[in-house]
Structures are given as C-alpha cells and as structure tokens.
Enzyme design. Structure first.
Site, short mmCIF file in Angstrom:
data_model
loop_
_atom_site.label_atom_id
_atom_site.label_comp_id
_atom_site.label_asym_id
_atom_site.label_seq_id
_atom_site.Cartn_x
_atom_site.Cartn_y
_atom_site.Cartn_z
N ASP A 30 9.82 -0.72 -24.11
CA ASP A 30 8.48 -1.05 -24.56
C ASP A 30 8.32 -2.56 -24.64
O ASP A 30 9.18 -3.30 -24.17
CB ASP A 30 8.18 -0.37 -25.90
CG ASP A 30 9.16 -0.79 -26.99
OD1 ASP A 30 9.10 -0.22 -28.08
OD2 ASP A 30 10.00 -1.68 -26.73
N SER A 652 4.94 0.78 21.14
CA SER A 652 3.48 0.75 21.22
C SER A 652 2.85 0.16 19.97
O SER A 652 1.65 -0.08 19.94
CB SER A 652 2.92 2.15 21.45
OG SER A 652 3.16 2.97 20.33
N LYS A 692 -3.90 9.62 20.59
CA LYS A 692 -4.07 8.43 19.75
C LYS A 692 -5.55 8.11 19.56
O LYS A 692 -5.96 7.65 18.48
CB LYS A 692 -3.35 7.25 20.38
CG LYS A 692 -1.84 7.42 20.43
CD LYS A 692 -1.16 6.19 21.00
CE LYS A 692 0.36 6.37 20.99
NZ LYS A 692 1.05 5.17 21.50
#
Length: 1012
Positions: A30, A652, A692
């Site tokens: 904490d 690609s 694509k």
C-alpha cells in the site's frame, strides 16, 4: 512482483504471505511508505489438558503485536479457568517500536498420549466470531457453533489428531503502524519503575452511566455495607485508562465511603483491583465529588479483560447497630482501551474448543506471525531497513480476491489436512500467470480470471508505474499452443523441422504464412514428424477471446497478418487473419503471453519484439519496436487483443516498421500497410491480398501497398511516401454494405465473400465460382447447399461443422438431432416460441429481448469498469444507453445514483471537488513548517495550508504554492519569539587570536607581572 523477464510466474508476494504465512513475510504493497524490516515470529506451546478433558483456546488472529491468544481449561463446575497467555517467541516491544501485522496462521492438534492411553481421543470445534470476546453469549463446546452463520468461519468435530488451522485474514487495508508499548528511558526513585510508550491510535471508549440519581439506604453493619454500583462488559488486552466522577449527596452525618474498581477476566476471576477511594467522608447538604483517574499498563494485564465492576462500601463513623445510612449518587465513567479499535486488535476472535481429550494429553499450538517492524534506536544501528514498494495492482488484486473469499473457498478456520491440500490452489491464486488448473477443478477459475481482468489492466492504466502488472494479465497459453506455434506474415516456414517439435506433448501445430503451398511442401518433406496430426483451434476460439486493454495517444502503424491452420501434410484447414500494430520501444507488457520473450534483430542490431527469432529482419532501424495484436483502432487509441497469437514470421510487416522508424507518428496511422521492403528500397508484393484486404476493411481501414490495393503506392519506397494517405479514416466499418450501385443484398454477400477466403486469387478459382453460381441457378438443391454454406460462414461455424462432419461420416447423429428438433406447433415449440411457426427460432430474439440483452451487456461492461449503479433496469430507464459523462461525474463526486435521462451538465466540466480532513491539513502543515522535533506550526500557518487545500479542491499544494508556503513558514519562524537565537557569525576579515593561557597543557604563559 517478479522480474519482467520471468514469463512463467508473476507472483503477488503479499497475497501469498496472507494465504500461506509459512512462506514468509512480504511488505504490504500500500502507500504507507516507512522504512521497516520484515520478520517472521514463531509461537509454539504445549498445553496440558485438564481433568475434564476439555478446554478453550482464544486467538486474536489480527492483533498487531506479540499477543497471539490465551488458553483456558474447563473445570468440573462448568466454568473456564485461565491457564496462560500465548505470545510470540520474541517479545517484540523489547526491540521494536512500531509494528504492522502482515499475516498469521496457527495450528492446534494433539499427537501425544499420556501413560496408560493407547489411542487419540477427542474432537475440536473452531469458529471465527466477528465481534469481541465479551460479546459471546455461549462459549460451550456446542454453543460456539452458533456464534456465526458463515460456513467458511466455522468447522466442527475435527479429530484432535488431525487438528485445525486458524488463518488470519485482514479486515481492513491501508493501516498505519502501531506503537508496541515499548519501554522508554526514565529515572525514578523506585527501581521497579517502568515507563512505556503505548499505542493511542484508534482507541475504544466505553461510556458507562454509573448512577443517575441512584438512592441507597441501609442500616449500619460492622465492617460496612458493600454494593456493586455497576458491572459492564469491556474488552482489553492492552493498556487502558478509567476517567470520570461520581457525585454523592447525603443527609446523614458521619457517612464514610470506599470505592474499588475490579477488572475481571474471561473466566470470571478478578485480574486487577484498584481502590479509588478509602474512608472518604461525606458532608451533608453539599455535593461530594469522587473522581476516577486510573491508568492500567499492558504489563499488568495478564489475561484478557472482559468486564469491569465498581463496588461501594458504606460505613458510618461511630455508628451503632440499627443506625440508618443513606445517600444518592449520579455520574458517569469512561473506560478507554488504547488501540482497541485498531482493526484486528480486539475483533474478530477465533475460538478453538476441544472436548473428550485424555487427561494429561498435550495439545500443541504452533504457528507463525509475519510482521513489518520498525526497530528501536539501538537496534536500528545494526539492522538495515527498507521502504515498502507501492504496487497498486497487487493491492487491488488482493482486495478483490479477499472480497470474494466466500465464493473462492478461502476460510479462516480449516481442518489442517484440508488446508495443506489447498496450498497448491493458493499458489495458483498468488501467481497471476498460473493456468488455474486446480481452481478450475473447484469451479473457481472463472471468478479468478474475471478478477484478474478487472484488477490488473485498470490499475496499469490509472497508475503508469504499475504497467508491468498488465504484463501478467490472463493466463499463459504457451502450454496450449506448443513450442512451435507461430504466425507468419511473409515467407513460408516449416517450424516442425526443429527437433524440439517432436515432443510427445505437442500434437498440434499452427502455421501462418503468405505462401500456403510452400508451407505444405516443407511439411511434406518431414514425413516422420509426429506433430502435424490435429487442428489446434478453430477460428471461433480467437473470435471469442476477450480484450486486454487500451493504449491511449500512442503512435502506431498497422499491418495485417494471415494465419493458416494446417490439418495434415497436404490440407490447409482454415485461414484466419489479425491486425497488428507497431509501437516504439520495448512494450512486452502490451503483448499477450504467447508472444512475450520472442524477438528478431534488424540489420542495425536493434530488436523487434513479437517476431519469431528467424534470421535477421532486412531493415535498418534506429530503435527497438514491439508488434502487438489489436482488435480495434480509434482516432487516438488502439484496443489490444488477448488472443493467443503466436510470434510472427515473415517480411510483409516491414513496410509498417519502416514507416514507423522514419516518421515516428504521435497517433495511430489509420491505414493498414503490407509489403516486404528489401535492401534496395523496393517494395515487394505479398500473397493473400484479398484476405488482408478484408482484414483492413473489417476495421474500416484502407490497405496500402504495391498492387491492386485501396491505395496503390507502387513498388518504390519514395513513391510510397508521396502517395501514402493522411491519417484520418474516410469510411465506416463494412464499406461494402452501403454501395449504391449494388442490389440490396449483394453488398452483404460480397463482404462475406471477401472476408471468407481466397476466392479471387486465381482465374481457376474465379471460373469455379462462376460455374457454381450457374449451377445454383438451375439446381434448387445446389442453391440450398450454397445458402447453408453462407449461413455457416456468417455465423463463424464452418470449421466446427467440418469437424462435426468428420466425426459423423454417415450423418446418423445429425439425422437424430433433426428428427428430435421441435417442430412448428408442437408443445415444446409453443412453450418456447408461442404459436408461431418454426421460423421464429431462426429469426432470433424479439426486439424487446434484444433490447434487454443490450441493456445487460452495457450493465456488465459498466460493472467491469467499477460503475455498479448501472444495472440493466437503470440502463433501460436511461434510454437503453450507458451513463453519460455528466452522470459519471455526478456519481464520482457525490456517490449517489444519478437519475436516468438527467445529463447533469453542471458536472461535465466541473472540477472534481473533495474535502481534506483536518488531520491531513495538520500533517501537511507540520511537514512543510519544519522537521519532526521542531516547533509546531502556528495556527496562522495551518490556516494558510487549509486555504491551499480549499483552492485545490482537496488536493495538496503544487510547486508554486509549495514555494509560497515555504517562504511564509520562514517568515513566521523569524517572527517567532520562542525560536532559538542564531549563532554569531565570525567577522570575515578579522584574524583569529589565540586565547591567553592556552599555549599548552603544561606551559604557563609569562605575564607582565612575572617580568617585574
């Protein structure tokens, strides 16, 4: 948290210590940051069973200190008798000043037999009571079980040889350190004098109206008449004080009063006796004051206190038998238990009762208590202390887990054997990357996964320093995908050629490439590979996955990836596609677990994370990049995906990486790029163009690259830069649906055809499609078959139906299913869909049902974001929409449920206001005015700090305000008459003179008198 490079485990040490204290202490994550040391203290006691064979052990599982509990034995008269206190092995106040309890567990069992006894007898009942010890009404062996109705807080009839384990679970968080009552330096005439510094945090105060004009009347007796003016329940195991006063009035001369306070233990015996007044004479006709001012130290409390009693002894000076004595009294007392209201100090309590144990047997109590401790000044000289680490993700995860502890089977009392068996389950809970196998067996998996999705991503978004926690979200899926599961966007890869792919565990393989035939050829060249013999997952698995997180205002470029799932050596089973984003830097915390730890180097030596380590990426980059799968893209943010996407193979994506490296955009570029950029600056074409293209169109994006794309940039890099479109997206999702030159239904069919597969790749396929259309026009049966295929594709179950067909070659199961399906007008059909025909089911839900489902979806989404007031009913009243910004602001500021259809425009641009407490303002003023030990800040300075908090709507001062406050503090200090006088400064040019008579220790200076 573990190191970021550890991809197999992501442990939350705090919750592990809570559930398994024997693993050691851990700092509470904490925001209470004080230097401390972690320490694990053991407690071991061998308790001898009394004559009745029964007893009671009282535990204080959450007490922040050395006290663990107390042991009582049952007497033949049915009352308990105190035996001894149970403490930690080391007396903590002797070496430490402050403490915070981290975790604690205790085990009670018996394994020894007295002489003449040949078998272990006896049972144990245990219960955790969410109150104080004095509030228990029935402490008998069987009556304990009625103390609570929570099944996870009690167990009964456990064999004493098996034993029970008591687990301490926190009842509150973000607590401060507690003073331990440690001794302080002091000198007194009495050599036995002891001075301690006790805790004053969160005291518990009992206010007792001792008398309200109480009338006493009696006749004189030798030795006096004793009455109990009051008796009240209190709870105390630490120091306490009693204050107040009683006022007596009398008309009888010569009355003498004595008052005694008794502190009584749990067993009914008197622990402490204090005389308040002795031979206190009363004066007639006036108010006689009897003050009470007692202080009881912790050292005097040798057992738990559960009640207080005040006795008054009335006598008469020179009294004779038969003389009348009377008086009246009124007044109140206050009993203050120091630190009594600190969570865990006095409540809850856990009681372990044993019965029918052989007399003389030994009941062993053994356990461990883990603490955060601040040492005293002497020990601090030789003990290194460290700050705790603020980890909001770990803290939030712990709170959510323990808030659902009843549903998750986390108890406070356990049979020891069951608790031991649950340790593996607790390790799964503490490990954010665990696959939750044991939790799944118990039915807890979905709850824990939901908590992980809520706790970690939200915290990593709100608190950027906690971003590594997002790295741990969800489960690792590598064990499902196998070592060789990889996705490719470019050239083919036969990953099964590696030796490690022949593992007997890995019997599925997912491949992705732009050239499917090359993949098949490579696989065919490895005939003895045992891997490729099944389908890893259908596209529905990816379609049903959940989103991970959003990345706001992050520059990114996009490129699509095609994934091919291969069933055997010659058959590409299914195609799938995914959009990826290129983000600058090492951002593995944004990747799904299946991609982390994998990277490829570029020609310049930099890394691209998310790629499979397959050679070198033919690019020159100036920095590192990370590719992450995404589900959606908006104006300035992207939605990350949690789908189990394997690392990428191919080139690609080079075009998107190169664009990111050159231009470094500040927001996502809303155009998908595809193409392999070679070393000569030329853009090479890639395969699977239409797949694509459909991937980009589903997100409302254009596809840019060389060839017949939406944006044909040509094969040259310079041309690509000139023709590349600007960032804004210029069309909506599913662009084919609204084309004006197509028939009404043609747009939908064309979109499905584009998104389905590679129908348009080759002239042969195109001619085959035309032949099928011609056949459908003349053959109604073939037309129906095409309609069924389109229905399967539209609902995403083509692969599922294909797998079902393989398992049902003769269609027996399908015929039985269709034969037993409800028919139009049947009883079951009418019960489900009314009197309408069979086609009602195919048309889906009614508008009202669909609206209710939408309201439920909105409500569930709001619930995951912590907005719990947006119930389905509230959403329906709000016009079937979620909360508006004004409604959210109103709820955040007031914590009241906003009215539906009320926009609360005053709250939209209003700054969130909150009030600072006086304690917070005083603490800030003290910190700014001076260091600890200096003079306290004057009220004028405190008022200045309060004005700053009021201006900032409850927040602390900014840098400019802090400078002004520091200057104000300096001015006030100089005006303060109590400040210390400044030391005189020597003159800068005055030479220092040696004082006379200080030439040496044995040399005396010669004065003028000596010369005379």
């Amino acid at each position: 948290m573990t190191n970021l490079q550890d991809q197999t485990q992501q442990i939350v040490p705090f919750i592990r210590s809570l559930l398994m204290p024997t693993t050691g202490p851990a700092s509470i994550p904490d925001d209470t940051l004080e230097k401390h040391t972690l320490r694990s203290e053991t407690s071991t006691y061998n308790l001898t069973v009394g004559d009745t064979g029964s007893g009671l052990i009282v535990f204080f599982p959450g007490f922040p200190g050395s006290i663990v509990g107390a042991h009582y034995t049952l007497q033949s008269n049915g009352n308990y008798k105190f035996d001894q206190m149970l403490l930690t092995a080391q007396n903590l106040p002797a070496s430490y000043n402050y403490c915070r309890l981290v975790s604690r567990s205790l085990t009670v069992r018996s394994s020894t037999l007295p002489g003449g006894v040949y078998a272990l007898n006896g049972t144990i009942n245990a219960v955790t009571f969410q109150g104080s010890l004095s509030e228990l009404t029935d402490v008998s062996y069987n009556g304990l079980m009625s103390a609570t109705a929570n099944i996870n807080d009690k167990i009964g009839n456990v064999l004493v040889g098996e034993g029970v384990t008591v687990l301490s679970l926190p009842t509150s968080y973000d607590l401060g350190y507690v003073r331990l009552g440690d001794p302080i330096p002091a000198i007194g005439l009495d050599p036995k004098m002891v001075a301690t510094c006790d805790s004053s945090d969160r005291p518990r105060v009992y206010t007792i109206t001792a008398a309200d004009d109480y009338q006493f009347s009696s006749q004189y007796q030798p030795g006096g008449v004793t009455i109990t003016l009051f008796s009240a329940n209190i709870d105390a195991i630490t120091s306490l004080s009693v204050g107040g006063e009683l006022v007596f009035q009398t008309s009888v001369h010569g009355l003498v009063l004595g008052a005694t306070i008794y502190l009584i233990g749990f067993d009914g015996t008197t622990v402490i006796t204090r005389a308040v007044a002795a031979n206190n004479g009363l004066t007639t006709g006036t108010d006689n004051l009897m003050p009470f001012n007692l202080v009881i130290s912790t050292n005097e409390i040798t057992q738990p206190i559960t009640s207080i009693k005040l006795e008054i002894v009335t006598s008469k000076s020179g009294g004779q038998a038969g003389d009348q004595m009377s008086w009246s009294a009124k007044g109140s007392l206050a009993v203050t238990i120091h630190g009594g209201n600190y969570p865990g100090a006095l409540r809850p309590v856990t009681l372990v009762a044993y019965e029918r144990v052989a007399t003389g047997s030994v009941v062993t109590v053994a356990g461990v208590s883990n603490f955060e401790l601040i040492p005293n000044p002497e020990l601090a000289k030789n003990l290194v202390t460290e700050y705790g680490r603020f980890d909001p993700g770990a803290m939030n995860y712990t709170k959510l887990i323990l808030s659902e502890r009843d549903r998750l089977g986390i108890k406070t009392v356990w049979p020891t054997r069951e608790y031991t068996d649950f340790r593996e389950y607790f390790m799964e809970v503490a490990d954010l990357n665990s696959p939750l196998k044991i939790a799944g067996a118990f039915g807890f998996k979905d709850i824990i996964r939901a908590i992980r999705r809520i706790a970690v991503p939200v915290v990593s978004t709100l608190f950027p320093p906690a971003a590594p926690l997002a790295h741990a979200i969800g489960e690792g899926v590598d064990y499902l995908l196998g070592d060789e599961a990889q996705a490719a966007s470019g050239t083919a890869r036969a990953a099964s050629g590696k030796a490690r792919a022949a593992s007997g565990r890995i019997r599925q393989l997912t491949l992705a490439a732009d050239k499917g035939y090359e993949v098949v050829a490579n696989l065919f060249q490895v005939p003895q590979n045992p891997v490729v013999d099944g389908i890893l997952a259908s596209p529905g698995v990816l379609r049903g996955a959940h989103n991970l997180d959003c990345v706001l205002r992050e520059g990114a470029t996009l490129f699509p990836v095609v994934i091919t799932t291969v069933e055997d050596a010659m058959t590409p089973k299914a195609l799938n596609s995914k959009m990826f984003a290129v983000i600058e830097g090492v951002r593995e915390d944004l990747q799904p677990p299946s991609q982390r730890g994998s990277f490829i180097r570029t020609l310049s030596g930099h890394r691209v994370y998310g790629y499979a380590p397959d050679g070198v990426l033919p690019l020159e980059t100036g920095r590192d990049y990370t590719v992450v799968p995404i589900d959606d893209v908006w104006d300035d943010s992207i939605m990350l995906s949690k789908d189990p996407i394997p690392p990428i193979v191919g080139n690609s994506g080079n075009l998107a990486i190169a664009y990111m490296d050159v231009f470094r955009p500040k927001v996502p570029i809303h155009v998908a790029m595809t193409g392999a950029l070679n070393a000569c600056g030329e853009i090479e074409k890639v395969s699977f163009r239409s797949t694509k293209l459909a991937t980009a169109h589903r997100l409302g994006l254009k596809l840019a690259g060389p060839g017949a794309f939406d944006v044909n940039t040509g094969p040259n890099w310079a041309t690509f830069i000139k023709r590349f479109p600007h960032n804004p997206r210029d069309w909506d999702r599913l662009p084919y649906l609204n084309l004006p030159y197509l028939p009404p239904n043609a747009g939908r069919q064309y979109h499905l055809a584009m998104a389905a597969s590679e129908f348009k790749e080759t002239p042969e396929l195109e001619s085959a499609v035309r032949a099928m259309e011609a056949a459908a026009n003349v053959d109604p049966l073939f037309q129906s078959a095409l309609s069924v295929f389109m229905w399967l594709e539209e609902n995403g179950i083509v692969t599922d139906m294909a797998n079902f067909a393989l398992s049902d070659p003769n269609a027996h199961r399908m015929r039985n299913f269709l034969a037993n399906a409800p028919q139009a007008g049947s009883k079951s059909q009418r019960a489900k869909y009314g009197t309408a025909g069979y086609g009602v089911e195919a048309r889906g839900p009614t508008p009202e049902e669909a609206q209710r489902e939408k309201d439920t979806r909105i409500s569930k989404k709001m619930e995951t974001m912590g907005i719990y007031f947006a119930t389905p009913e509230w959403v329906a009243l709000n016009g079937h929409r979620g909360p508006s910004p004004g409604q959210l602001k109103y709820w955040q500021n007031t914590r009241e449920i906003p009215d539906p259809n009320e926009d609360y425009l005053d709250y939209v641009h209003a700054e969130k206001s909150r009030l600072a407490s006086e304690e917070q303002i005083l603490r800030a003023a003290t910190s700014i005015y001076g260091a600890p030990g200096q003079a306290e800040p004057p009220q004028a300075f405190i008022d200045e700090v309060a004005k700053v908090y009021e201006i900032n709507h409850g927040r602390g001062p900014n840098q400019e305000q802090m400078k002004d406050l520091l200057l104000t503090a300096m001015e006030m200090k100089h005006r303060n008459p109590r400040r210390a006088l400044p030391k005189p400064k020597p003159k800068p040019n005055a030479p220092t003179q040696r004082p006379p008579g200080r030439l040496g220790r044995w040399i005396r200076t010669v004065s003028d008198e000596d010369l005379e």
